[in-house]
Design an enzyme around this catalytic site. Structure first.
Site, PDB file in Angstrom:
ATOM      1  N   ASP A 202     -51.118 -10.734   1.734  1.00 38.56           N
ATOM      2  CA  ASP A 202     -50.937 -10.434   3.165  1.00 38.56           C
ATOM      3  C   ASP A 202     -51.500 -11.606   3.960  1.00 38.56           C
ATOM      4  OD1 ASP A 202     -51.320  -9.129   5.888  1.00 38.56           O
ATOM      5  OD2 ASP A 202     -50.763  -7.345   4.765  1.00 38.56           O
TER       6      ASP A 202
ATOM      7  N   ASP B  30     -49.160 -16.698   4.121  1.00 39.21           N
ATOM      8  CA  ASP B  30     -48.027 -16.376   4.979  1.00 39.21           C
ATOM      9  C   ASP B  30     -46.736 -16.326   4.164  1.00 39.21           C
ATOM     10  OD1 ASP B  30     -46.047 -16.257   6.890  1.00 39.21           O
ATOM     11  OD2 ASP B  30     -47.132 -17.557   8.296  1.00 39.21           O
TER      12      ASP B  30
ATOM     13  N   SER C 292     -36.705   1.356   7.689  1.00 37.34           N
ATOM     14  CA  SER C 292     -37.245   2.267   8.705  1.00 37.34           C
ATOM     15  C   SER C 292     -36.146   3.139   9.296  1.00 37.34           C
ATOM     16  CB  SER C 292     -37.863   1.437   9.828  1.00 37.34           C
ATOM     17  OG  SER C 292     -38.037   2.219  10.971  1.00 37.34           O
TER      18      SER C 292
ATOM     19  N   TYR D  83     -35.848  -4.618  15.816  1.00 39.89           N
ATOM     20  CA  TYR D  83     -36.602  -4.229  14.607  1.00 39.89           C
ATOM     21  C   TYR D  83     -35.685  -3.442  13.670  1.00 39.89           C
ATOM     22  CZ  TYR D  83     -39.985  -1.361  11.932  1.00 39.89           C
ATOM     23  OH  TYR D  83     -40.687  -0.709  10.953  1.00 39.89           O
TER      24      TYR D  83
ATOM     25  N   GLU E 152     -50.340   0.364  17.551  1.00 39.56           N
ATOM     26  CA  GLU E 152     -50.512   1.743  17.081  1.00 39.56           C
ATOM     27  C   GLU E 152     -49.322   2.604  17.481  1.00 39.56           C
ATOM     28  OE1 GLU E 152     -52.265   0.189  19.280  1.00 39.56           O
ATOM     29  OE2 GLU E 152     -52.746   1.396  21.023  1.00 39.56           O
ATOM     30  N   LYS E 153     -49.095   3.638  16.679  1.00 41.07           N
ATOM     31  CA  LYS E 153     -47.992   4.559  16.939  1.00 41.07           C
ATOM     32  C   LYS E 153     -48.536   5.836  17.556  1.00 41.07           C
ATOM     33  CE  LYS E 153     -45.023   2.662  13.633  1.00 41.07           C
ATOM     34  NZ  LYS E 153     -43.926   2.988  12.773  1.00 41.07           N
TER      35      LYS E 153
ATOM     36  N   ARG F 251     -40.123  13.965  17.448  1.00 40.63           N
ATOM     37  CA  ARG F 251     -40.315  13.087  16.280  1.00 40.63           C
ATOM     38  C   ARG F 251     -40.858  13.944  15.129  1.00 40.63           C
ATOM     39  NH1 ARG F 251     -38.253  10.156  19.259  1.00 40.63           N
ATOM     40  NH2 ARG F 251     -38.601   7.958  19.710  1.00 40.63           N
TER      41      ARG F 251
HETATM   42  P1  NAD Z   1     -48.656  -2.832   8.967  1.00 40.19           P
HETATM   43  O1  NAD Z   1     -48.316  -3.682  10.160  1.00 40.19           O
HETATM   44  O2  NAD Z   1     -49.975  -2.166   8.928  1.00 40.19           O
HETATM   45  O3  NAD Z   1     -48.468  -3.680   7.636  1.00 40.19           O
HETATM   46  C1  NAD Z   1     -47.590  -4.765   7.537  1.00 40.19           C
HETATM   47  C2  NAD Z   1     -48.396  -5.911   6.971  1.00 40.19           C
HETATM   48  O4  NAD Z   1     -47.531  -7.046   6.854  1.00 40.19           O
HETATM   49  C3  NAD Z   1     -49.568  -6.341   7.884  1.00 40.19           C
HETATM   50  O5  NAD Z   1     -50.805  -6.214   7.203  1.00 40.19           O
HETATM   51  C4  NAD Z   1     -49.245  -7.783   8.216  1.00 40.19           C
HETATM   52  O6  NAD Z   1     -50.389  -8.633   8.283  1.00 40.19           O
HETATM   53  C5  NAD Z   1     -48.343  -8.174   7.055  1.00 40.19           C
HETATM   54  N1  NAD Z   1     -47.550  -9.334   7.441  1.00 40.19           N
HETATM   55  C6  NAD Z   1     -46.846  -9.519   8.584  1.00 40.19           C
HETATM   56  N2  NAD Z   1     -46.325 -10.759   8.598  1.00 40.19           N
HETATM   57  C7  NAD Z   1     -46.708 -11.354   7.439  1.00 40.19           C
HETATM   58  C8  NAD Z   1     -46.484 -12.637   6.889  1.00 40.19           C
HETATM   59  N3  NAD Z   1     -45.769 -13.547   7.546  1.00 40.19           N
HETATM   60  N4  NAD Z   1     -47.016 -12.925   5.683  1.00 40.19           N
HETATM   61  C9  NAD Z   1     -47.771 -12.003   5.010  1.00 40.19           C
HETATM   62  N5  NAD Z   1     -48.014 -10.763   5.489  1.00 40.19           N
HETATM   63  C10 NAD Z   1     -47.489 -10.445   6.690  1.00 40.19           C
HETATM   64  O7  NAD Z   1     -47.454  -1.775   8.849  1.00 40.19           O
HETATM   65  P2  NAD Z   1     -47.327  -0.471   7.956  1.00 40.19           P
HETATM   66  O8  NAD Z   1     -47.358   0.689   8.878  1.00 40.19           O
HETATM   67  O9  NAD Z   1     -48.254  -0.518   6.814  1.00 40.19           O
HETATM   68  O10 NAD Z   1     -45.829  -0.624   7.461  1.00 40.19           O
HETATM   69  C11 NAD Z   1     -45.480  -1.148   6.191  1.00 40.19           C
HETATM   70  C12 NAD Z   1     -43.968  -1.284   6.099  1.00 40.19           C
HETATM   71  O11 NAD Z   1     -43.351  -0.022   6.312  1.00 40.19           O
HETATM   72  C13 NAD Z   1     -43.368  -2.239   7.122  1.00 40.19           C
HETATM   73  O12 NAD Z   1     -42.333  -2.949   6.536  1.00 40.19           O
HETATM   74  C14 NAD Z   1     -42.815  -1.313   8.177  1.00 40.19           C
HETATM   75  O13 NAD Z   1     -41.755  -1.898   8.894  1.00 40.19           O
HETATM   76  C15 NAD Z   1     -42.378  -0.129   7.345  1.00 40.19           C
HETATM   77  N6  NAD Z   1     -42.342   1.116   8.132  1.00 40.19           N
HETATM   78  C16 NAD Z   1     -43.506   1.670   8.565  1.00 40.19           C
HETATM   79  C17 NAD Z   1     -43.465   2.831   9.319  1.00 40.19           C
HETATM   80  C18 NAD Z   1     -44.715   3.485   9.812  1.00 40.19           C
HETATM   81  O14 NAD Z   1     -44.605   4.524  10.463  1.00 40.19           O
HETATM   82  N7  NAD Z   1     -45.912   2.947   9.571  1.00 40.19           N
HETATM   83  C19 NAD Z   1     -42.229   3.422   9.639  1.00 40.19           C
HETATM   84  C20 NAD Z   1     -41.071   2.814   9.197  1.00 40.19           C
HETATM   85  C21 NAD Z   1     -41.135   1.666   8.418  1.00 40.19           C
END
Ligand code: NAD
Length: 324
Positions: free
Chosen positions: A35, A53, A121, A152, A194-195, A223
């Site tokens: 990450d 990255d 998503s 998105y 945050e959501k 939702r």
């Molecule tokens: P989050 O933002 O907490 O985790 C995503 C992680 O990706 C972060 O820690 C961020 O630092 C890392 N990241 C972003 N850009 C990066 C890069 N360039 N290189 C390395 N790491 C990078 O989100 P989450 O809630 O844990 O979601 C995880 C996945 O699930 C995501 O793909 C999100 O789109 C998907 N998702 C989540 C939800 C939800 O409700 N949380 C709903 C639908 C889909």
């Protein structure tokens, strides 16, 4: 003794990734996390964690330096409505997440890694099927003709197709999940990403009993919200099944945002007025349709919203006090 399975979790510093690593470790896997950052609120359980990255191909080649048995790709530029629906982050969201997916998938292909899990998503579903708050349609086969309400969602749709195309053309075995609003402890709660569940827990935790909570919109938008442990359970079940998806992983307990506030207020034991203010809201109604997951995996999430909100509220309340 059989060698332990080796797993890579991309996005392991994020909310769901951190919980997933914990679960994979509990199941006995050897886990590498990667990450941009370490998890924010507690130490990772990963055996190895590489900060870097994933937009950088050279870094991705280093992170994917061996033939992992399984890869979970969760890294994305994402956030709640305040991040993805204002329009201000559109170019970054599309560019960053698409680049990550292109890089990770290609690196896996070059290492001959087969099994890759991708987190899409519910935001990829067409907006026109989600205008009626009482009756949104989020069945998997309603995805096309495509018309997501955010960039998105468009990126998620593109990347779903990318994973499936690598499946058809390159022998990858993708597993694609469409997540619906995941919540729980150790997620974003006040950084602008945050959501709704975390934001409302924070607002309720900071309000005095008899005071008020601000809600974006009229609060009648609907939702469903899935507790993170159930989400991770769904990941493992889908990953180890013969079904590639795309399939919804979400709760079908649909509530209005006003009722979400009522549940959190009652957990907190506070009487609170609702103050409806303008703000980004996303689609009018959304609920997970769980028919396909039940049919294909013989399982669907069952933890109630109230049961998931209790530990989430307790955790956010602790953060609020620790930071005040
Ligand atoms: P989050 O933002 O907490 O985790 C995503 C992680 O990706 C972060 O820690 C961020 O630092 C890392 N990241 C972003 N850009 C990066 C890069 N360039 N290189 C390395 N790491 C990078 O989100 P989450 O809630 O844990 O979601 C995880 C996945 O699930 C995501 O793909 C999100 O789109 C998907 N998702 C989540 C939800 C939800 O409700 N949380 C709903 C639908 C889909």
């Amino acid at each position: 003794m059989a060698e332990r399975k080796r797993v890579l979790v991309c996005g392991a510093g994020g909310f769901i990734g951190h919980h997933l690593v914990r679960r994979l470790k509990a199941e006995g896997y050897w886990v590498r996390g990667t990450d941009l950052k370490f998890p924010e609120y507690s130490e990772t359980d990963a055996d190895d964690f590489v900060v870097g990255d994933l937009r950088d191909q050279a870094f991705v080649a280093r992170a994917v330096d061996q033939r992992f048995d399984e890869v979970y790709q969760l890294a994305a530029d994402m956030g709640g409505a305040g991040y993805i629906f204002t329009g201000e982050n559109d170019a970054d969201v599309m560019h960053n997440s698409a680049t990550i997916n292109l890089n990770v998938l290609d690196a896996c292909h070059k290492r001959n890694i087969k099994r890759i899990f991708y987190t899409s998503s519910a935001c990829m579903y067409p907006e026109h099927n989600q205008l009626d708050p009482d009756n949104p349609n989020c069945a998997e086969d309603s995805a096309y003709p495509a018309a997501p309400d955010s960039e998105y969602g468009w990126e998620k749709l593109f990347s779903e197709r990318l994973y499936l195309a690598y499946g058809r053309n390159h022998g990858i075995e993708p597993r694609v999940a469409r997540l619906h609003n995941i919540f729980g402890p150790e997620g974003s709660w006040r950084d602008g990403r945050e959501k709704a569940p975390a934001a409302i827990c924070r607002k309720v935790a900071t309000a005095q009993s008899g005071g008020e909570v601000e809600i974006w919109g009229d609060g009648l938008q609907t939702r469903s919200f899935l507790y993170v442990d159930e989400c991770v359970e769904g990941f493992l079940r889908l990953m180890h099944s013969d079904f590639q998806g795309p399939v919804n992983i979400g709760s079908d307990e649909m509530v209005t945002i006003n009722s979400l506030v009522d549940i959190v207020s009652s957990i907190a034991g506070k009487e609170l007025r609702k103050n409806h203010i303008p703000g980004p809201q996303g689609v009018r109604g959304r609920n997970s349709d769980n028919q396909l997951i039940a049919q294909k995996l013989g399982w669907q999430p069952s933890t109630s919203l109230a049961d998931g909100l209790k530990p989430t509220y307790d955790w956010i309340e602790k953060q609020v006090f620790a930071n005040s």
